[in-house]
Design an enzyme around this catalytic site. Structure first.
Site, PDB file in Angstrom:
ATOM      1  N   LYS A 200      27.634  19.145  12.069  1.00  0.00           N
ATOM      2  CA  LYS A 200      26.446  19.816  11.556  1.00  0.00           C
ATOM      3  C   LYS A 200      25.653  20.342  12.741  1.00  0.00           C
ATOM      4  O   LYS A 200      25.226  19.567  13.605  1.00  0.00           O
ATOM      5  CB  LYS A 200      25.618  18.830  10.738  1.00  0.00           C
ATOM      6  CG  LYS A 200      24.432  19.469  10.074  1.00  0.00           C
ATOM      7  CD  LYS A 200      23.789  18.512   9.102  1.00  0.00           C
ATOM      8  CE  LYS A 200      22.534  19.113   8.518  1.00  0.00           C
ATOM      9  NZ  LYS A 200      21.810  18.128   7.715  1.00  0.00           N
ATOM     10  N   LYS A 253      29.320  22.581   8.866  1.00  0.00           N
ATOM     11  CA  LYS A 253      28.107  23.199   8.345  1.00  0.00           C
ATOM     12  C   LYS A 253      27.241  23.721   9.466  1.00  0.00           C
ATOM     13  O   LYS A 253      27.052  22.988  10.441  1.00  0.00           O
ATOM     14  CB  LYS A 253      27.369  22.099   7.568  1.00  0.00           C
ATOM     15  CG  LYS A 253      26.025  22.459   7.046  1.00  0.00           C
ATOM     16  CD  LYS A 253      25.421  21.228   6.449  1.00  0.00           C
ATOM     17  CE  LYS A 253      24.098  21.566   5.839  1.00  0.00           C
ATOM     18  NZ  LYS A 253      23.470  20.411   5.274  1.00  0.00           N
TER      19      LYS A 253
END
Ligand code: PBG
Length: 327
Positions: A200, A253
């Protein structure tokens, strides 16, 4: 007559000349089964509208059941829940995350009762619950790792007890996958999946999401735990670590700016790797469509098939319902 200089040229366009051939040879496909729908849930008293997040609203539990049923009927396998917490319940330690009567606990119970075969994925992180908006505790300007992990384990256990099929730690603390797995196993939740937001990045593309969960007052930034967008080796180290810690699936992500990371991740691990088309990516596409500069539906399909091509096994997207309807 062909140009003399082109005689014998390998004419790859032959494959593209007719629809039957193009369709037959398509290498990757997008289906409703590939999609995970993220939804924001709210209490009656919380506003429905979200600033600058086109077409996305916060849902009450009654509205959630209607949307979830429709998603299930469209063939969407799972939804990911994000609670919007009333400011009066936000605290520096995010203790509402451990409330057995909280909004998300009620939502999970209701979903599992009404639509038992729809997968329910719950985020594990403190940001919706804290006054400072960080994913963990925030003490003297720092996010203490191990103290945060201890709370996340309790949060994950509570969500598993409520009936969540999967818990998805999105906090980027070190060692949390292993700690959560151990907690779940110890408490006999052997079948609860752990879907790790393994990679992330500290991204500017989370803006509309932060509006949605009402984290507009973030103290500083998340760069001490989320990844530097410039780094891929470090991202792959996160993947390897979470695989070792027994994550069941791994997430990259955001999506669109990180297709290289997604692709390399799928070469590195045999675990399923999922992509998250985050709120800002979705919003860019929608707004460009509204502005009239491009066709939003086509851009959406193109960006989702790109995730499949890069190796994603499933995709979190706020457009899941529209896309599933269109397919
Ligand atoms: C936080 C969390 C974020 C998102 C999912 N979980 C935002 C953040 O890290 O600040 C972003 C998702 C999106 O933008 O769609 N735990």
């Amino acid at each position: 007559m062909p140009e003399k200089s082109l005689v014998g040229c390998h004419r790859l366009r032959r494959l593209r000349q007719s629809a039957w051939c193009r369709d037959m040879l398509q290498e990757n496909h997008l289906t409703a089964q590939d999609l995970i729908l993220p939804v924001f849930i709210r209490e009656q008293s919380t506003a429905k509208e979200i600033a600058s997040f086109p077409g996305v609203t916060r849902l009450t539990l009654e509205e959630l059941i209607i949307v979830a049923q429709e998603a299930y009927d469209l063939g969407i396998p799972a939804i990911a829940l994000f609670p919007v917490i009333d400011v009066s319940l936000k605290t520096p330690d995010g203790i509402e995350a451990l409330n057995p009567k909280s909004l998300i606990v009620r939502a999970v119970r209701l979903l599992k009762e009404k639509i038992p075969h729809l997968g329910v994925i719950c985020d594990v992180a403190l940001d919706p619950y804290t006054t400072h908006g960080h994913d963990g505790l925030y003490i003297e300007g720092k996010i203490p790792n191990d103290e945060t992990v201890a709370i996340l384990c309790k949060q994950a256990l509570l969500l598993a007890q409520a009936g969540a099929d999967a818990v998805a730690p999105s906090d980027m603390m070190d060692g949390r996958i292993q700690a959560i797995r151990k907690t779940l196993d110890r408490e006999k939740f052997l079948d609860t999946l752990v879907i790790s937001y393994a990679v992330k990045f500290a991204s500017a593309f989370y803006g509309p999401f932060r509006n949605a969960v009402d984290v507009t007052c973030l103290a500083g930034d998340k760069k001490t735990y989320q990844l530097n967008p410039a780094n891929i080796k470090e991202a792959l180290m996160e993947m390897v670590a979470d695989e070792k810690e027994q994550a069941d699936m791994l997430i990259v992500k955001p999506g669109m700016c990180y297709l290289d990371v997604l692709h390399q991740a799928t070469q590195l691990t045999r675990l399923p790797v999922l992509a998250y088309q985050v709120s800002g990516e979705y919003t860019m596409i929608k707004l460009a469509g509204q502005y009239g500069s491009m066709d939003a539906n086509k851009m959406m399909m193109e960006s989702l098939i790109a995730f499949k091509r890069a190796g994603a096994r499933a995709i979190f997207t706020y457009a899941a319902m529209d896309v599933a309807r269109a397919l």
